[in-house]
Design an enzyme around this catalytic site. Structure first.
Site, PDB file in Angstrom:
ATOM      1  N   HIS A   1      57.683 -18.354   2.282  1.00 54.35           N
ATOM      2  CA  HIS A   1      58.378 -17.513   1.299  1.00 54.35           C
ATOM      3  C   HIS A   1      59.675 -18.162   0.815  1.00 54.35           C
ATOM      4  O   HIS A   1      60.191 -17.816  -0.247  1.00 54.35           O
ATOM      5  CB  HIS A   1      58.677 -16.143   1.906  1.00 54.35           C
ATOM      6  CG  HIS A   1      58.595 -15.023   0.914  1.00 54.35           C
ATOM      7  ND1 HIS A   1      58.986 -15.151  -0.399  1.00 54.35           N
ATOM      8  CD2 HIS A   1      58.150 -13.740   1.044  1.00 54.35           C
ATOM      9  CE1 HIS A   1      58.804 -14.001  -1.025  1.00 54.35           C
ATOM     10  NE2 HIS A   1      58.287 -13.141  -0.177  1.00 54.35           N
ATOM     11  N   ALA A   2      60.218 -19.112   1.565  1.00 53.66           N
ATOM     12  CA  ALA A   2      61.412 -19.823   1.100  1.00 53.66           C
ATOM     13  C   ALA A   2      61.113 -20.651  -0.141  1.00 53.66           C
ATOM     14  O   ALA A   2      62.015 -20.973  -0.909  1.00 53.66           O
ATOM     15  CB  ALA A   2      61.952 -20.738   2.210  1.00 53.66           C
TER      16      ALA A   2
END
Length: 486
Positions: free
Chosen positions: A141-142
């Site tokens: 998700h980064a």
């Protein structure tokens, strides 16, 4: 060069021994049209190699850490990028049932990504009953938000079995700054951080009542209203004082995951919307409320007040998919699981969602970005992990679960000539957001449901899928009655 935003870095910092911040999708494809009737690793790797330049960041960019953790990491193109390092294959034992597939996906979802490479991997799962192949894709998700994920899928998929013509890769390699430049920028940012932090607090103060957990503190609503009045901002709809009740999926999570997938007809959901009013998302939330009510009531754990659900919302502007970093926020809303009558429950869900949306529009949802940047980079990671690990022992329960509804294309797509039959999103569970996550994705006339849970807390989430099907029948009956009365 591109540096991680404070929100991106928070997703990295949130990872612990029991929490991994990757999101995933499970595609089911009909591989009979592929050469030899089989989707292969070399074929998919060649597809990725030829299209990586069309996709969002995660396919070929890796992390570069700043020395001493003085600042947030940077992205750069991996000079050794090879899709074959990211694509694997496993086979299901006979008979290759959907339950076996779900268990395999759960085990894959438990594993963290290798941070020395671009933060994604793909697993082809062969041997599924009916000659189908499953494609599990995991991305940190980064590196990606929902809109960027859609852009990445669009780059890899085609509108027909025949691949489309593609522009040549003319992009220059992205490189991170040198060590001296990273240290200089980091020291400057550290020196200015107190000012930036103070600005963030001031900017967030009017919306304290919208931050999960903070809203339950006595007096916060009055404080937010007073600040809004002092700033002469339009008064937002009054936020309900939400306190997440205890449930079986709000205990400390473990390492293991359980996954379940299902599908609902999109036309029937739209029919309910026409009969009962509201939006497709209102119907989805009402279905989840009913399914969770049945699941909790069956165990004797139904709270006498509503659950508190987090609903991710994209802040990315239309046509701005190239904006760097996660552009995402969270909207919180009560979920009327405590209301016994189905019609009253639907009405309550519509009302609560309308209030939540109007408050979110008023706040612009920027509190996630502002709160994620309150601490300087050198201590943000340790502080984030400490907060996640301490939350259960301190009985902090700002949320019960996350529910997300992602709109997708209403026409078939193809991967290496294989038609995509369904796409089931598999998201994240944490101690703070709850050990249960329900995400739905509309695709080609269906609403594909992906549920991930901590296996220790919810051993068999397929039961919730069954309750969603029952809830759909219940709302269809209500809708028919409403239309008949008109």
């Amino acid at each position: 060069m591109t540096q991680l935003t404070t929100v991106d870095a928070t997703f990295l910092n949130a990872e612990t021994g029991t929490t991994h911040a990757h999101i995933a999708g499970l595609g089911i494809v009909d591989a009979t049209s592929c050469p030899g009737g089989r989707l292969t690793v070399p074929a998919v790797a060649e597809l990725v190699r030829g299209r990586a330049h069309l996709a969002a960041r995660p396919l070929r960019q890796r992390l570069v850490q700043v020395p001493f953790g003085l600042d947030r990491p940077y992205w750069e193109d991996d000079p050794d990028f090879d899709p074959m390092h990211h694509i694997f294959e496993v086979g299901l034992p006979a008979p290759g049932t959907d339950r076996q597939l779900a268990d395999t996906v759960a085990r894959l979802h438990e594993q963290p990504l290798d941070r020395s490479r671009p933060l994604w991997e793909m697993v082809l799962i062969q041997g599924l009953v009916g000659g189908r192949t499953a494609v599990y894709v995991k991305v940190h998700h980064a590196a990606i938000d929902g809109v960027m994920a859609a852009e990445t899928l669009a780059a890899l998929l085609d509108l027909s079995p025949e691949p489309r013509d593609l522009p040549a890769d003319e992009t220059a390699p992205v490189r991170a700054p040198g060590t001296a430049e990273m240290l200089g920028s980091g020291l400057l940012r550290a020196a200015l951080h107190p000012v930036r932090s103070a600005v963030s607090v001031a900017r967030t103060a009017p919306y304290f009542a919208d931050i999960p957990g903070v809203a339950a503190i006595p007096g916060v609503g009055m404080l937010s209203a007073a600040v809004q009045g002092a700033l002469r901002r339009p008064a937002a709809p009054r936020a309900p004082r939400m306190s997440a009740p205890p449930t079986p999926f709000n205990e400390p999570i473990g390492r293991r995951r359980a996954v379940a997938c299902g599908e609902l007809p999109l036309d029937e959901i739209k029919q309910i919307r026409r009969g009962l009013g509201g939006s497709v998302n209102d119907v989805v939330m009402a279905l989840c409320a009913t399914a969770l009510r049945k699941w909790l009531d069956k165990r004797g754990d139904l709270p006498d007040r509503p659950l508190v659900a987090a609903v991710p919302v994209s802040l990315r502007r239309s046509g701005a998919a190239a904006e760097p970093g996660n552009q995402v926020s969270i909207m919180t809303t009560p979920l009327a699981t405590h209301v016994p009558d189905p019609a009253d429950r639907y009405t309550a869900v519509r009302r609560d969602m309308d209030t939540a949306k109007r408050r979110f529009v008023g706040s612009s949802g920027s509190w996630v970005r502002d709160m994620s940047g309150l601490l300087p980079a050198p201590i943000a990671g340790a502080a984030t992990r400490f907060a996640l690990q301490a939350a259960p022992s301190l009985s902090l329960r700002p949320l019960n679960l996350m529910i997300s509804n992602v709109p997708g294309p209403q026409f078939p797509l193809y991967l290496c000539g294989a038609r995509v039959l369904g796409y089931y999103p598999i998201s994240v569970v944490t101690d703070v957001t709850g050990g249960l996550n329900i995400t739905v994705f509309s695709y080609d006339g269906k609403v594909d449901v992906g549920i991930v849970a901590c296996r220790d807390l919810v051993p068999d989430p397929s039961e919730i899928v069954d309750h969603l099907v029952d809830a759909l029948d219940e709302l269809k009956d209500l809708s028919r009655e409403a239309l008949a009365e008109d």
